[in-house]
Scaffold this active site. Structure first.
Site, short mmCIF file in Angstrom:
data_model
loop_
_atom_site.label_atom_id
_atom_site.label_comp_id
_atom_site.label_asym_id
_atom_site.label_seq_id
_atom_site.Cartn_x
_atom_site.Cartn_y
_atom_site.Cartn_z
N ASP A 1 0.83 -1.28 -0.10
CA ASP A 1 0.14 -0.12 -0.09
C ASP A 1 0.71 1.27 0.01
O ASP A 1 2.06 1.18 -0.22
CB ASP A 1 -1.01 -0.16 1.30
N HIS B 1 -3.96 6.44 2.23
CA HIS B 1 -4.66 5.04 1.96
C HIS B 1 -4.07 3.99 2.73
O HIS B 1 -5.03 3.22 3.49
CB HIS B 1 -4.43 5.02 0.46
N SER C 1 -10.97 -0.86 -1.73
CA SER C 1 -9.95 -0.89 -1.00
C SER C 1 -9.77 -0.75 0.51
O SER C 1 -9.06 -1.53 1.15
CB SER C 1 -9.29 0.63 -1.40
#
Ligand SMILES: *[C@@H]1O[C@H](CO)[C@@H](O)[C@H](O)[C@H]1NC(C)=O
Ligand SMILES: *[C@@H]1O[C@H](CO)[C@@H](O)[C@H](O)[C@H]1NC(C)=O
Ligand SMILES: *[C@@H]1O[C@H](CO)[C@@H](O)[C@H](O)[C@H]1NC(C)=O
Ligand SMILES: *[C@@H]1O[C@H](CO)[C@@H](O)[C@H](O)[C@H]1NC(C)=O
Ligand SMILES: *[C@@H]1O[C@H](CO)[C@@H](O)[C@H](O)[C@H]1NC(C)=O
Ligand SMILES: *[C@@H]1O[C@H](CO)[C@@H](O)[C@H](O)[C@H]1NC(C)=O
Ligand SMILES: *[C@@H]1O[C@H](CO)[C@@H](O)[C@H](O)[C@H]1NC(C)=O
Length: 749
Positions: free
Chosen positions: A162, A238, A532
């Site tokens: 990630d 994220h 996600s």
């Protein structure tokens, strides 16, 4: 006081223009580089390692590169990565003729051009959206038994590919954690604003970063240097968010501006986090970097890999799927790889990460809503959805016609639209009236019908006004979990007989920790939506299942999740799929259904997969014997006559072109009580008959039995897909697999 609705919007607008600007700059850099240096990044894949000693593996890579270059030095300089732990191969800067030449080398399986992949978040009305951690994680949830049985996953190590981690976030605190599991061989690497000694602990046990592949592709990006951290530190938000959802420690009293107040925690709150930063701000994630992260993660000893990243849609040919062969090596070594289905729904055939070794995750909404009261000047009231948290505001109200380009004066007013307008500064708020909920913009959403009533009021009133009140949180009925409109749908465009996605989990307006650099962050937390977010929810659950059943293979874990998933809400109504008309969800929306962790811990039977199942897939995907032998590291031949892809032991049956009749086999393994008798229960798709032989299976402890399924169509014309199921039941366990059949009658000549 400025209302927060419009200030949020300004932030978003800035963000969008930044993206556009940077994309232009990036293509300029890339093309400028291509003219003065024709080299590009290629991954040269060599299959299973030929030596146990990683240094010998790398030496063999250097040797191969030397054959392409004038000098040893040039050869060494062209190498970007040597993949030497989980599998063998390397990434290098090569000209197209060098790439062609090396592809002819006898030990090369494939030469794969580097690709830039993207994160799978729809970031946005998440700003206006609002929720808690998935409902299945709340304290009254069925997760409780599994959580306590596994000590909340304290022995599990979850690896995430990630954007890295914001290590100061409270969700990575290690209070009360025991020692790091002894088998862990990974490490934390210091870098820009990241000190391994200070920032890693017994929770965050691995932190590395991978940038060489991206830089070789795009050049030395001053942009990355300026706006990201050359370390595992997360500039995006994220990676911090996904790691929280998978494995965040308990943080009480978390909220977004007071909304969704509660305790945030991950699926496996005591699991350890190993963060592999492969995605960089704005530019994305390069496959050469991801391969190195897979190679390291296999070496380091992670128990599950969570990958909220995917390629473009459609995914292209089966051979293109080779880009995912690094993930195959992880799965072959017993590490489940959980991957995002993508955010390109609700159209058909958009799902990505479709290889049969991935556990591919769709997203659902939560059973939660965030009603915002709208009161018109005539005192008519409506409930809409938003994330507005400021004080009540009263403004003028105007209608913006579809396609109109904002010639109307909107300053300080609330705008009603029936389709997405181009946002401008100055409006107080935008009410968007449409029946397809959209995740992309920070609007106040209402139905088309309410929109029509509001329009009627505007058209019949001299100075229409509206009062907007702050959103509140409503949990449970009438709101129910639905497959999110953006969640990418099947069928699988690469291998239609392999059902994708596999499973669904909550992924809409999920509250989790964020990096303070993320514009959606408020006091350490924020709401994001996307597959996600649903992917790490499943990764956390997989980590718990691995603690409980260390001997289960990735395929057995997938089977346990798929066969026990929820297809109805707690009140017994079918789960719907958002889209143009909320239909009942089918396997192409959510695979087996919405993940049910507690049931998955005791599935009764599993559809396990062996290497032969993956071989069948590779044979049908066009690998030849030589290539497959090298992928697997041992002599392997494709079965002749060719094995049917329908026989791959998936926990699903998907027949894309049934003409009259077909027979297929499945094998089930007893993971339940010592002695059990299971009977087949069939729910056939419309116009299709299914028969199972034998229809009763008697199991001793751990026994394995096969059965044959005959599928016949009575349709006389070509149809779309019809759906049904096959369930083995012993009265306690219902082991259900989805069945999807499309009739395609061959034209006789
Ligand atoms: C092209 O790339 C190679 C490999 O990194 C490098 O050694 C070489 O100097 C580059 N050539 C030019 C003209 O930039
Ligand atoms: C990292 O932190 C440790 C402990 O505080 C300190 O001794 C070391 O100098 C730091 N390293 C760097 C590179 O700042
Ligand atoms: C990349 O650029 C930065 C500053 O722009 C410089 O400090 C750094 O040395 C460069 N790195 C490489 C590998 O050229
Ligand atoms: C929770 O947060 C709110 C507002 O941020 C604060 O007023 C309250 O005291 C906090 N409660 C606890 C138990 O920390
Ligand atoms: C709306 O309600 C308010 C308070 O209840 C009242 O004062 C006002 O006259 C009402 N307006 C209309 C148009 O009915
Ligand atoms: C197998 O495939 C490789 C690469 O695609 C090719 O070089 C080789 O000739 C093939 N071997 C056979 C026996 O067809
Ligand atoms: C299962 O059966 C075996 C042999 O019959 C027995 O030894 C074992 O204790 C049984 N296990 C359970 C959990 O009942």
């Amino acid at each position: 006081m400025e209302n927060s609705l419009s200030s949020h919007r300004v932030v978003l607008l800035l963000l969008f223009s930044l993206v556009l600007f940077l994309n232009t700059e990036l293509s300029f850099i890339a093309s400028a580089r291509a003219t003065d240096n024709n080299s590009k990044v290629y991954i040269v894949y060599l299959g299973e390692r030929e030596h146990d000693d990683p240094e010998l593996v790398t030496a063999s890579h250097h040797e191969m590169l030397e054959s392409l270059h004038e000098s040893k030095e040039d050869a060494h300089n062209s190498m970007i990565y040597s993949y030497k732990h989980g599998f063998s191969g390397f990434a290098a800067l090569l000209t197209s003729s060098q790439a062609k030449k090396i592809s002819e080398h006898p030990s090369v399986i494939h030469v794969i051009p580097n690709r830039i992949l993207k994160l799978k978040t729809t970031r946005t009305w998440d700003l206006l959206g609002l929720s808690q951690v998935p409902t299945s994680f709340s304290s009254s949830s069925p997760v409780k038994g599994l959580l306590s049985d596994t000590n909340m996953g304290s022995e599990a190590i979850i690896g995430l590919l990630d954007t890295g981690i914001w290590p100061e976030s409270e969700v990575f605190n290690d209070q009360g954690f025991g020692p790091i599991p002894k088998r862990w061989r990974g490490k934390c690497k210091s870098g820009k604003d990241f000190n391994a000694t200070i920032h890693c602990n017994k929770k965050l046990i691995g932190a590395k970063y991978y940038l060489k592949g991206m830089m070789a592709e795009l050049g030395n990006l001053s942009y990355i240097i300026k706006n990201d951290f050359k370390s595992n530190r997360d500039a995006e938000g994220h990676g911090t968010h996904t790691a929280t959802i998978a494995a965040g420690s308990f943080v009480s009293n978390a909220s977004f501006y007071g909304l969704a107040l509660g305790t945030v925690r991950g699926g496996a709150p005591r699991a350890r986090v190993a963060s592999y930063k492969v995605c960089w701000i704005i530019v994305g994630c390069s496959s050469a970097d991801m391969w190195k992260a897979y190679d390291d993660a296999i070496h380091d000893g992670v128990d599950v890999l969570s990958v909220s990243i995917g390629g473009r849609v459609p995914e292209g040919s089966e051979v293109d799927q080779l880009v995912y062969v690094a993930a195959f090596h992880a799965v072959a070594k017993g590490i489940p790889v959980v991957a995002a289905a993508g955010n390109d729904g609700p159209g058909a055939q958009r799902v990505v990460n479709v290889a049969p070794w991935f556990l591919t995750v769709a997203a659902t909404t939560l059973d939660r809503s965030f009603p915002t009261k709208i009161t018109l000047g005539n005192n008519q009231t409506f409930y809409a959805e938003s994330l507005y948290t400021g004080p009540d505001i009263t403004t003028g109200l105007v209608f913006l016609e579809p396609g109109s380009d904002y010639t109307t004066d909107v300053k300080g007013k609330t705008v009603l639209c029936f389709d997405k307008p181009v946002l401008k500064e100055g409006e107080a708020a935008v009410i968007l009236a449409q029946n397809v909920p959209d995740e992309i913009y920070p609007y106040i959403f209402t139905s088309y019908e309410h929109g029509a009533d509001i329009l009627q009021y505007i058209l019949t009133t001299r100075s229409p006004t509206v009062r907007i009140s702050a959103a509140t949180t409503l949990t449970g009925p009438p709101a129910a979990a639905k497959v999110a409109v953006f969640s990418s749908r099947g069928p699988n465009s690469v291998s239609p007989a392999i059902l994708k996605p596999d499973i669904a989990a909550p992924g809409v307006k999920i509250l989790a920790a964020l990096s303070p650099y993320d514009p959606h962050e408020h006091k350490g937390f924020g709401l994001l939506s996307g597959t996600s977010m649903s992917t790490p929810a499943v990764s956390g659950i997989v980590a718990l299942l691995k603690c409980l059943h260390p001997d289960w293979s990735p395929a057995a874990i997938r089977s346990a999740l798929v066969t026990t998933a929820w297809r109805t809400s707690k009140s017994g109504e079918p789960i719907l799929a958002e889209g143009s008309n909320n239909k009942i969800a089918d396997p192409f929306d959510y695979g087996g259904g919405l993940v049910n962790p507690e049931k998955a811990s005791d599935p009764g039977l599993v559809y396990d997969m062996e290497i032969k199942d993956y071989i069948s897939y590779m044979c049908s995907a066009g690998y030849n014997d030589t290539s497959i032998s090298r992928v697997l590291g041992k002599k392997t031949i494709c079965p002749s006559p060719e094995a049917s892809i329908l026989d791959i032991n998936l926990p699903s049956i998907t027949i894309p072109n049934l003409d009259q009749e077909v027979t297929l086999t499945r094998t089930v393994t007893n993971v339940g009580p010592n002695y059990s008798v299971y009977k087949a229960v069939i729910e056939p798709p419309l116009g299709i008959s299914l028969s199972v032989y034998p229809s009763t299976l008697v199991f001793g402890s751990g026994e394995v039995h096969s059965f044959v399924v005959t599928v016949k169509t009575s349709h006389k014309v070509n149809t779309g897909y019809f759906f049904g199921s096959l369930t083995w039941t012993d009265g306690v366990h219902d082991v259900r697999i989805p069945v999807s059949v499309q009739t395609t009658i061959m034209t006789k000549t």
